[in-house]
Enzyme design. Structure first.
Site, PDB file in Angstrom:
ATOM      1  NE  ARG A  51      31.721   2.873  39.304  1.00  0.00           N
ATOM      2  CZ  ARG A  51      31.036   2.802  40.308  1.00  0.00           C
ATOM      3  NH1 ARG A  51      31.284   2.844  41.627  1.00  0.00           N
ATOM      4  NH2 ARG A  51      29.626   2.888  40.020  1.00  0.00           N
ATOM      5  CG  ASP A  53      40.171   2.573  43.313  1.00  0.00           C
ATOM      6  OD1 ASP A  53      39.249   2.998  42.934  1.00  0.00           O
ATOM      7  OD2 ASP A  53      40.444   1.522  43.822  1.00  0.00           O
ATOM      8  CE1 TYR A 111      41.935  -4.889  37.849  1.00  0.00           C
ATOM      9  CE2 TYR A 111      40.865  -7.073  38.132  1.00  0.00           C
ATOM     10  CZ  TYR A 111      40.632  -5.664  37.862  1.00  0.00           C
ATOM     11  OH  TYR A 111      39.377  -5.146  38.057  1.00  0.00           O
ATOM     12  NE  ARG A 199      45.794   0.045  44.950  1.00  0.00           N
ATOM     13  CZ  ARG A 199      45.408   1.283  45.224  1.00  0.00           C
ATOM     14  NH1 ARG A 199      44.291   1.475  44.430  1.00  0.00           N
ATOM     15  NH2 ARG A 199      45.947   1.828  46.143  1.00  0.00           N
TER      16      ARG A 199
END
Lengths: 257, 257
Positions: A51, A53, A111, A199
């Site tokens: 998933r 965000d 990422y 993050r």
């Protein structure tokens, strides 16, 4: 009799409350399931590799779902893109073995986190990069990143380490920071990532790049295995789920259909 | 007593009816004049190096305007950005000589036109590139571009050649096509451009890249000095006014304030 399909999907997270379906908000999963319902008339669950965000973007998200009936991959790809909003695109789609699972078959993920480090954020970057007003020291960021790459307990870089059912040890295969004409990019590759881990890594690396923390602070932060205010969570709009890898021997290579 | 200011401005053209102020539509000029009115209380006209059409983006648009009162460049830059919407940014601002004119002092301009040439347009490119479904032949496009570079009558590449008060002869200093990881970019540099000239050059080059026209068609099209359906106008969202040049001896080099 159903057929399992696997798709590579890109999306602009700006307008969505993240991947996961929710009653009162537009989500990427919600839009994909709605598009499939338009095409097939049936409710089909769409599963993703992981998933994302609210506000996070997908460049190479991978999903799977099962469909009854006769669908060629190319017809299904065109049909889905005709029904989906333009900020969600099925870029590739093909049949997959019945045991292919977008999440559990994944062997690695990449990422990327994008930053503009200058006094003013250029208008056309605002949705896809994070703005840092001072110039980042990319060498210091890479020195810090070198401490983080490898197999570690990343509890200090998870938003909720106690929630992680598989523990908090992960292998960060590589973590690199590079300056381009369009700012700074952080590239993180690993076998799996904790909740908000990228993050958090970005938040820490930005603090190092600004000189607020030293590269040598990284080992102690890792060792503490506890999330503290030292590691901020960088904002979502800089983050892209860039690529998901699978065993090519078992599941074949990605291709466009 | 007024002071002339010169600013470098970026904008996302997606939400604007182009540069020029209009009664019932949001425009870049309208937003800039509104921001100045908020700050100074007075109506001030903002002049740009060249208007951009609806949907066209600014990466390095240059403007000038005159202000009464005491304004330091850095305070004015911060004030304007605080009042402007985030899709318009003043990236640099400084005092300019009273005879500096964003349009008439310009010695050259660079435009860039961005294309994604693949079956599906990635979600996060949709606002800033044009989608062409088949792969472009960049070599053929560069061969065509070589015929167009130089000093020519570009009437065949203007949307309205009869409207041009300065005639239709311009010098295209360079016209190059390059493939990057993010698709194809056309870079056009010249002393001045006719109305919709870059989008017409892009429309022609895309047809060459798709094999619908040959590079060798370029000289005859130029020579015809008449706009025909052979040269389509490529859509606005791929176009960026990238950079405007001025005589550095007379007006100094661009810098951030």
């Amino acid at each position: 009799m159903t057929t399992r399909f696997r798709a590579r999907v890109s999306y602009d997270g700006t307008s969505y409350a993240g991947w996961q379906i929710q009653p009162a908000h537009a989500t990427v999963q919600g839009e994909m399931e709605k598009a499939i319902r338009f095409l097939t008339g049936g409710h089909v669950r769409v599963y993703c590799s992981g998933r994302t965000d609210q506000g996070v973007h997908g460049r190479g998200q991978v999903v799977h779902f099962d469909l009854a009936g006769e669908w060629t991959a190319s017809k299904l790809l065109r049909g889905l893109n005709a029904k989906l909003p333009e900020d969600i695109r099925v870029e590739a789609l093909r049949r997959a073995p019945a045991d292919f699972d977008a999440r559990f078959s994944a062997t690695g993920k990449e990422y990327r986190y994008f930053i503009w480090d200058g006094p003013v954020m250029p208008a056309c970057f605002r949705l896809y990069k994070v703005h840092v007003r001072r110039r980042l020291d990319v060498s210091a960021m890479n020195a810090a990143a070198a401490h983080l790459a490898g197999r570690h307990d990343f509890a200090s870089f998870s938003a909720n380490p106690n929630r992680e059912v598989d523990g908090t040890v992960r292998t960060l295969r590589s973590l690199r920071v590079k300056r381009t004409a369009d700012g700074v990019a952080i590239v993180a590759r690993g076998d799996g990532f904790l909740y908000k881990m990228v993050r958090s890594l970005a938040g820490f690396l930005i603090r190092v790049g600004l000189g607020d923390l030293a590269p040598e602070d990284a080992p102690a932060i890792l060792k503490a295995r506890k999330r503290t205010a030292t590691v901020p969570t960088a904002p979502p709009q800089g983050l892209f789920l860039w690529k998901v890898s699978y065993s090519s021997r078992r599941f074949g290579n990605e291709h466009r259909s």
